[in-house]
Scaffold this motif. Structure first.
Motif, PDB file in Angstrom:
ATOM      1  N   ILE A 196      31.985  15.171  29.370  1.00 47.47           N
ATOM      2  CA  ILE A 196      30.722  14.679  29.935  1.00 47.47           C
ATOM      3  C   ILE A 196      30.436  13.262  29.452  1.00 47.47           C
ATOM      4  N   ALA A 197      30.033  12.397  30.373  1.00 51.60           N
ATOM      5  CA  ALA A 197      29.602  11.033  30.052  1.00 51.60           C
ATOM      6  C   ALA A 197      28.161  10.872  30.530  1.00 51.60           C
ATOM      7  N   ILE A 198      27.293  10.375  29.637  1.00 50.77           N
ATOM      8  CA  ILE A 198      25.852  10.344  29.909  1.00 50.77           C
ATOM      9  C   ILE A 198      25.292   8.942  29.743  1.00 50.77           C
ATOM     10  N   VAL A 199      24.466   8.528  30.694  1.00 48.25           N
ATOM     11  CA  VAL A 199      23.594   7.366  30.503  1.00 48.25           C
ATOM     12  C   VAL A 199      22.154   7.864  30.501  1.00 48.25           C
ATOM     13  N   GLN A 200      21.490   7.683  29.370  1.00 44.08           N
ATOM     14  CA  GLN A 200      20.071   7.964  29.208  1.00 44.08           C
ATOM     15  C   GLN A 200      19.414   6.628  28.873  1.00 44.08           C
ATOM     16  N   HIS A 201      18.479   6.198  29.678  1.00 35.81           N
ATOM     17  CA  HIS A 201      17.793   4.931  29.396  1.00 35.81           C
ATOM     18  C   HIS A 201      17.046   5.047  28.070  1.00 35.81           C
ATOM     19  N   MET A 202      17.512   4.281  27.077  1.00 34.57           N
ATOM     20  CA  MET A 202      16.938   4.368  25.737  1.00 34.57           C
ATOM     21  C   MET A 202      17.390   3.137  24.949  1.00 34.57           C
ATOM     22  N   PRO A 203      16.530   2.597  24.078  1.00 36.88           N
ATOM     23  CA  PRO A 203      16.925   1.399  23.315  1.00 36.88           C
ATOM     24  C   PRO A 203      18.053   1.677  22.326  1.00 36.88           C
ATOM     25  N   GLU A 204      18.707   0.589  21.887  1.00 36.71           N
ATOM     26  CA  GLU A 204      19.748   0.727  20.877  1.00 36.71           C
ATOM     27  C   GLU A 204      19.164   1.306  19.593  1.00 36.71           C
ATOM     28  N   LYS A 205      20.003   1.872  18.780  1.00 36.04           N
ATOM     29  CA  LYS A 205      19.683   2.622  17.564  1.00 36.04           C
ATOM     30  C   LYS A 205      19.160   4.014  17.905  1.00 36.04           C
ATOM     31  N   PHE A 206      18.309   4.121  18.905  1.00 34.43           N
ATOM     32  CA  PHE A 206      17.757   5.423  19.249  1.00 34.43           C
ATOM     33  C   PHE A 206      18.803   6.326  19.899  1.00 34.43           C
ATOM     34  N   THR A 207      19.746   5.751  20.640  1.00 34.57           N
ATOM     35  CA  THR A 207      20.783   6.584  21.261  1.00 34.57           C
ATOM     36  C   THR A 207      21.657   7.257  20.209  1.00 34.57           C
ATOM     37  N   ALA A 208      21.935   6.567  19.115  1.00 33.09           N
ATOM     38  CA  ALA A 208      22.760   7.157  18.046  1.00 33.09           C
ATOM     39  C   ALA A 208      22.056   8.363  17.432  1.00 33.09           C
ATOM     40  N   GLN A 209      20.766   8.224  17.180  1.00 34.98           N
ATOM     41  CA  GLN A 209      20.011   9.326  16.597  1.00 34.98           C
ATOM     42  C   GLN A 209      19.848  10.473  17.589  1.00 34.98           C
ATOM     43  N   PHE A 210      19.696  10.129  18.867  1.00 36.74           N
ATOM     44  CA  PHE A 210      19.587  11.158  19.901  1.00 36.74           C
ATOM     45  C   PHE A 210      20.869  11.977  19.967  1.00 36.74           C
ATOM     46  N   ALA A 211      22.011  11.284  19.962  1.00 36.41           N
ATOM     47  CA  ALA A 211      23.288  11.990  19.990  1.00 36.41           C
ATOM     48  C   ALA A 211      23.475  12.853  18.743  1.00 36.41           C
ATOM     49  N   LYS A 212      23.077  12.318  17.604  1.00 36.87           N
ATOM     50  CA  LYS A 212      23.205  13.062  16.343  1.00 36.87           C
ATOM     51  C   LYS A 212      22.366  14.332  16.377  1.00 36.87           C
TER      52      LYS A 212
END
Length: 359
Positions: A196-212
């Motif tokens: 699965i490949a996902i694009v979620q509109h979200m600022p940098e740094k926040f995507t890393a925490q979201f994935a975690k």
């Protein structure tokens, strides 16, 4: 039906409150702007006037933003946009806000906040407008529903090494309300699931925490995408904030390419960029899914995927927090089926799963 809405700004910085107020006066649909230096003052004002949207800081005196958010969601659910500092620590706390019911996030730096907000005015207004149109009653508060989710340890990766082309790549695009929607889908998938490949509109740094956060509660592996990452079965990658993500195919395997470049449809990462790369590189060996979010990012890319032979899905209006992105795709004729959120995980397994496995 009127599109006018009122906004409450809750932030202990007078400068931030003033700057946000100034920005919001540029939106003719804003009927009233209320401000409060902390949640206690906000609750007092809200006894007389309840806002349509709340813009909320996290770190404040007397009551922190998370506690206030949970109180609002328990008593009278209201669209809440988090306005949080662009730091790793802030991003971690903000993920708790999303899981507790926040619909979107606006990042702010610790220094030169006024200049930053002014430069980001157009995006700021767009996010708040989306929140005003969101159907907060559709939001799934996962912490309340699954307080004791069973965690299954991630298994060995041998199953990911198959070169047999029996898996299809699943490309997902989403925006406002998408963090909760993605959590709903990904937590329902078994350990061995389609890539699965996902694009979620979200600022940098926040995507890393979201994935975690997702990785800690999902049976599939979830990570923020890095350049050259392979996307094998059992893994979901999320495009990093402020980078476009494309997918290339080599043999029977899928790989990530990250790109800079200008925003597309006012977004970086853009759903259209992901979908177009999948249509060109993978075609019929893919599934495209467009979900809740404001605007039209992804609609044209999904149509290209459909024309290339991909199976395409849109989330339905009833389960979408904001129906903008799915609606645009449906109107373009880009979707083969429209489904409620609760059925999308099973559709992924049905249409993109391993032909030799039973789900």
């Amino acid at each position: 039906m009127s599109n006018r809405y009122s906004v409450m700004i809750v932030d202990d910085s007078a400068v931030v409150r003033q700057n946000i107020s100034t920005i919001l006066t540029k939106d003719p649909n804003v009927s009233e702007i209320l401000t409060a230096p902390d949640p206690i003052f906000a609750l007092q004002k809200m006894q007389n006037i309840w806002p349509d949207v709340i813009i909320l800081d996290i770190e404040m005196p007397r009551m922190d933003g998370i506690s206030f958010l949970k109180k609002i969601m328990a008593e009278r659910p209201t669209p809440i946009v988090i306005c949080s500092s662009l730091t790793t620590e802030g991003a971690s706390v903000t993920m708790e806000a999303f899981s507790s019911g926040a619909v979107d996030i606006i990042s702010k730096p610790k220094l030169n906040v006024g200049d930053f907000l002014e430069e980001s005015a157009e995006n700021f207004i767009r996010i708040v407008q989306a929140a005003s149109q969101s159907k907060i009653s559709k939001l799934v508060i996962h912490n309340n529903m699954n307080p004791e989710r069973i965690k299954i340890p991630k298994g060995p990766t041998e199953h990911r090494l198959s070169t047999d082309m029996t898996w299809k790549l699943v490309a997902i695009g989403t925006s406002t309300g998408g963090t909760n929607a993605l959590e709903t889908i990904l937590t329902e998938l078994p350990p061995l699931s389609p890539p699965i490949a996902i694009v979620q509109h979200m600022p940098e740094k926040f995507t890393a925490q979201f994935a975690k956060r997702l990785n800690s509660i999902c049976q599939v592996e979830v990570k923020e995408a890095e350049q050259g990452d392979e996307i094998p079965p059992g893994r979901a990658v999320i495009a990093p904030g402020n980078r476009h993500m494309t997918i290339r195919m080599s043999g029977a395997r899928f790989y990530v390419d990250l790109k800079d470049g200008p925003p597309i449809n006012r977004h970086r990462p853009s759903v259209d960029v992901l979908f177009r790369s999948v249509s060109q590189q993978i075609g019929r060996n893919s599934v495209g899914i467009i979900m809740t979010g404001m605007g039209d990012d992804g609609a044209r890319g999904l149509l290209e995927m459909k024309k290339a032979g991909a199976y395409t899905v849109a989330q339905d209006e009833a389960s979408s927090i904001v129906f903008g992105m799915p609606k645009e795709a449906i109107q373009l004729g880009a979707t083969e089926i429209v489904l409620p959120l609760r059925r999308i995980a099973s559709e992924i397994l049905s249409k993109a799963g391993h032909s030799g496995s039973r789900f």
